[in-house]
Design a protein around this motif. Sequence first.
Motif, PDB file in Angstrom:
ATOM      1  N   ASN A  33       6.528  -7.109 -17.044  1.00  0.00           N
ATOM      2  CA  ASN A  33       7.170  -5.927 -17.785  1.00  0.00           C
ATOM      3  C   ASN A  33       6.422  -4.735 -17.724  1.00  0.00           C
ATOM      4  N   LYS A  34       5.204  -5.249 -18.043  1.00  0.00           N
ATOM      5  CA  LYS A  34       4.132  -3.868 -17.733  1.00  0.00           C
ATOM      6  C   LYS A  34       4.263  -3.104 -16.319  1.00  0.00           C
ATOM      7  N   MET A  35       4.471  -3.908 -15.210  1.00  0.00           N
ATOM      8  CA  MET A  35       4.673  -3.453 -14.105  1.00  0.00           C
ATOM      9  C   MET A  35       6.133  -2.757 -13.637  1.00  0.00           C
ATOM     10  N   MET A  36       7.014  -3.309 -14.527  1.00  0.00           N
ATOM     11  CA  MET A  36       8.567  -3.049 -14.100  1.00  0.00           C
ATOM     12  C   MET A  36       9.053  -1.973 -15.313  1.00  0.00           C
ATOM     13  N   GLY A  37      10.251  -1.979 -15.321  1.00  0.00           N
ATOM     14  CA  GLY A  37      10.921  -0.986 -16.161  1.00  0.00           C
ATOM     15  C   GLY A  37      11.092   0.412 -15.725  1.00  0.00           C
TER      16      GLY A  37
ATOM     17  N   LYS B 260      -1.479   9.052  -0.508  1.00  0.00           N
ATOM     18  CA  LYS B 260      -1.654   9.331  -1.950  1.00  0.00           C
ATOM     19  C   LYS B 260      -1.100   8.402  -3.058  1.00  0.00           C
ATOM     20  N   TRP B 261       0.486   8.461  -2.666  1.00  0.00           N
ATOM     21  CA  TRP B 261       1.286   7.636  -3.679  1.00  0.00           C
ATOM     22  C   TRP B 261       1.004   6.403  -3.628  1.00  0.00           C
ATOM     23  N   ALA B 262       0.647   5.606  -2.289  1.00  0.00           N
ATOM     24  CA  ALA B 262       0.195   4.165  -2.189  1.00  0.00           C
ATOM     25  C   ALA B 262      -1.015   3.834  -2.975  1.00  0.00           C
ATOM     26  N   VAL B 263      -2.117   4.448  -2.928  1.00  0.00           N
ATOM     27  CA  VAL B 263      -3.275   4.278  -3.273  1.00  0.00           C
ATOM     28  C   VAL B 263      -2.884   4.367  -4.998  1.00  0.00           C
TER      29      VAL B 263
ATOM     30  N   LYS C 239      -2.805   1.602 -10.016  1.00  0.00           N
ATOM     31  CA  LYS C 239      -2.211   1.667 -11.280  1.00  0.00           C
ATOM     32  C   LYS C 239      -1.407   0.159 -11.689  1.00  0.00           C
ATOM     33  N   LEU C 240      -1.258  -0.659 -10.537  1.00  0.00           N
ATOM     34  CA  LEU C 240      -0.531  -1.782 -10.814  1.00  0.00           C
ATOM     35  C   LEU C 240      -1.890  -3.111 -10.538  1.00  0.00           C
ATOM     36  N   ARG C 241      -3.040  -2.555 -10.269  1.00  0.00           N
ATOM     37  CA  ARG C 241      -4.138  -3.435 -10.041  1.00  0.00           C
ATOM     38  C   ARG C 241      -4.414  -4.476 -11.282  1.00  0.00           C
ATOM     39  N   ILE C 242      -4.758  -3.781 -12.415  1.00  0.00           N
ATOM     40  CA  ILE C 242      -4.827  -4.842 -13.632  1.00  0.00           C
ATOM     41  C   ILE C 242      -3.817  -5.618 -14.002  1.00  0.00           C
TER      42      ILE C 242
ATOM     43  N   ASN D 198      -3.572  -9.708 -13.953  1.00  0.00           N
ATOM     44  CA  ASN D 198      -3.113 -10.279 -15.183  1.00  0.00           C
ATOM     45  C   ASN D 198      -2.098 -11.393 -15.102  1.00  0.00           C
ATOM     46  N   PHE D 199      -1.056 -10.747 -14.143  1.00  0.00           N
ATOM     47  CA  PHE D 199       0.178 -11.695 -14.109  1.00  0.00           C
ATOM     48  C   PHE D 199      -0.157 -12.886 -13.289  1.00  0.00           C
ATOM     49  N   THR D 200      -0.917 -12.728 -12.207  1.00  0.00           N
ATOM     50  CA  THR D 200      -1.378 -13.594 -11.133  1.00  0.00           C
ATOM     51  C   THR D 200      -2.278 -14.729 -11.962  1.00  0.00           C
ATOM     52  N   VAL D 201      -3.242 -14.235 -12.834  1.00  0.00           N
ATOM     53  CA  VAL D 201      -3.918 -15.299 -13.530  1.00  0.00           C
ATOM     54  C   VAL D 201      -3.006 -16.228 -14.409  1.00  0.00           C
ATOM     55  N   SER D 202      -2.189 -15.312 -15.135  1.00  0.00           N
ATOM     56  CA  SER D 202      -1.269 -16.108 -16.220  1.00  0.00           C
ATOM     57  C   SER D 202      -0.592 -17.176 -15.633  1.00  0.00           C
ATOM     58  N   ILE D 203       0.101 -16.688 -14.470  1.00  0.00           N
ATOM     59  CA  ILE D 203       1.278 -17.313 -13.799  1.00  0.00           C
ATOM     60  C   ILE D 203       0.469 -18.856 -13.281  1.00  0.00           C
TER      61      ILE D 203
END
Length: 590
Positions: A180-184, A237-240, A245-248, A252-257
Amino acid sequence: MKKNKEKGMLDFAGNYKYLTYIGCILSGISAVLVLIPFICIWKMAYEIIQVFPNISMVSDLSFYGWEAVIFSVVGIFVYFGALMCTHISAFRTARNMKNESLHYIVKLPIGYFEENGSGKIRRIINECSVQTETFLAHILPDITGAVVTPVAMIVLLMLFDWRLGIISLIPIVISIYFANKMMGKDLVESMKQYQNALDDMNNEAVEYVRGIPVVKTFGQTVFSFENFHDSIEHYKKWAVNYTIKLRIPMCNFTVSINSIFALLIPAGVLLIASAINPNKFISDFIFYIIFTPILTVVMNKIMFSSENFLLAKDATKRINSILSEEILKVAVKNKVPNNATIKFEHVDFSYKGSNNKALDNVSLEIKEGCKVALVGPSGGGKTTVASMIPRFYDVNSGKVTIGGVDIREISNEKLMSMISFVFQNTKLFKTSLFENIRFSKPDASREEVLAAAKAAQCEEIFEKFPDGINSIVGSKGIYLSGGEAQRISLARAILKNAPIILLDEATAFADPENEYKIQKAFEQLIKGKTVLMIAHRLSTIKDADEILVIDKGKIIEKGSHHELLNKKGIYNNMWLDYQTSICWKVKEVG
């Protein structure tokens, strides 16, 4: 002005949308069916544990094995049926999107294409429909299956040992939080920016590729490459930034899942000590070992499918952005002008998104058979005046008439038949020079085309190439200079023989030799016609019946060349500056 109601993805499918619904239901059924083999595998493990080490006493292994195979095969066939349904619906949706968009854009004012660029429009119509098709054909049934699977799995996880079930779900709940932190709303806006960046890159790429022949042949400055490079840098610039922005959250999502085992194994070690029936607990524990990896796969699928859903949703919005554009009002009475006199009556016009008026209370008259020239600083409104006559845009207020008839009451076919255009950006198609000229009059005979080409001083151009007038533009070294292309464009206009001629910077890219020949072609083109010319080379409009000076959307001076010089106003200053620039060029040549 007519506007279409915004459509959803499945609205484009018509009655085929019911196949999408059927496909999603079948996908959900398939998701349940393919879970049953895992239960069969657990039953096999349970039977073995119960009689271990006397494995030979197990009698139902083959039965459970065949049961697993049958349910797997049935699940695959049901899923295949689901994909067949969704693919048929998706193909129809994509086709209808393209058809509706292509049929709609021909009704839009030509100014819309100038504002948006052909590369951007092509990408919206083509790639957005493909994106929607991919989502409906593949992603949507997968999302349905991915949603049904966790529901069924939660039931099964709680059925065997509710303690292990809850422990298995803890990482899932944590992963949902990070997802949810990555979406919305942020992801929706990011997908919009992503599509915008791709639109810009595509548009600039098209313009750059189109400009390559001119750049390579004539060594002109590559402004289009600068724009293309800037659009790439903007996307980079947008892609980087998006990735950072989504790195952390993504880590966290990958580790938890993927951490279900990190909780499940220690919990199993602790709980087995207090188990009343250790063998049953071990068999249940094996079920969770077999089953829980599916949760990881399903959650990943849901997250990435959600991103594709947002892309498809944005793609549909972009198709709707075309279909919601205001179309030109179709003439109801289809009046026919009696003559070719053009008149502007208190015309106001502003470009979309601009707060400034491009034309401000403009009134003028170009009598039939007269030649009127528009001059003034860049951005003053000259091209906008010319664009009003063929209804590239419609006026905001006031009216434009031809022969006393409001052009909005003239059918588009009749209006176009009355006007010939020669603009500074000449468009030649990748076909023969003959067909390029005949484009203005498809039923013209070869003799008519050749006569128009001769009148436009094109014969010398044909002599340069082995196939003459049949040479294909853009192939085997068949490239034309700006001035030569203008002469081909003039030949088109001469062949059309329309009573009204619009000339916008027609000698802008011509060298002195070509300019002389273009002027000779003009003499043939404008005989007895109503002519509106736009020019920065004031020498080309000295003989105009009237010259209008336009600045900031207003006519500030008008009269003949000599009358305006005698007024000692803006036109006089422009003429003096023009004469000075000619002197500079003469000195450079000397």
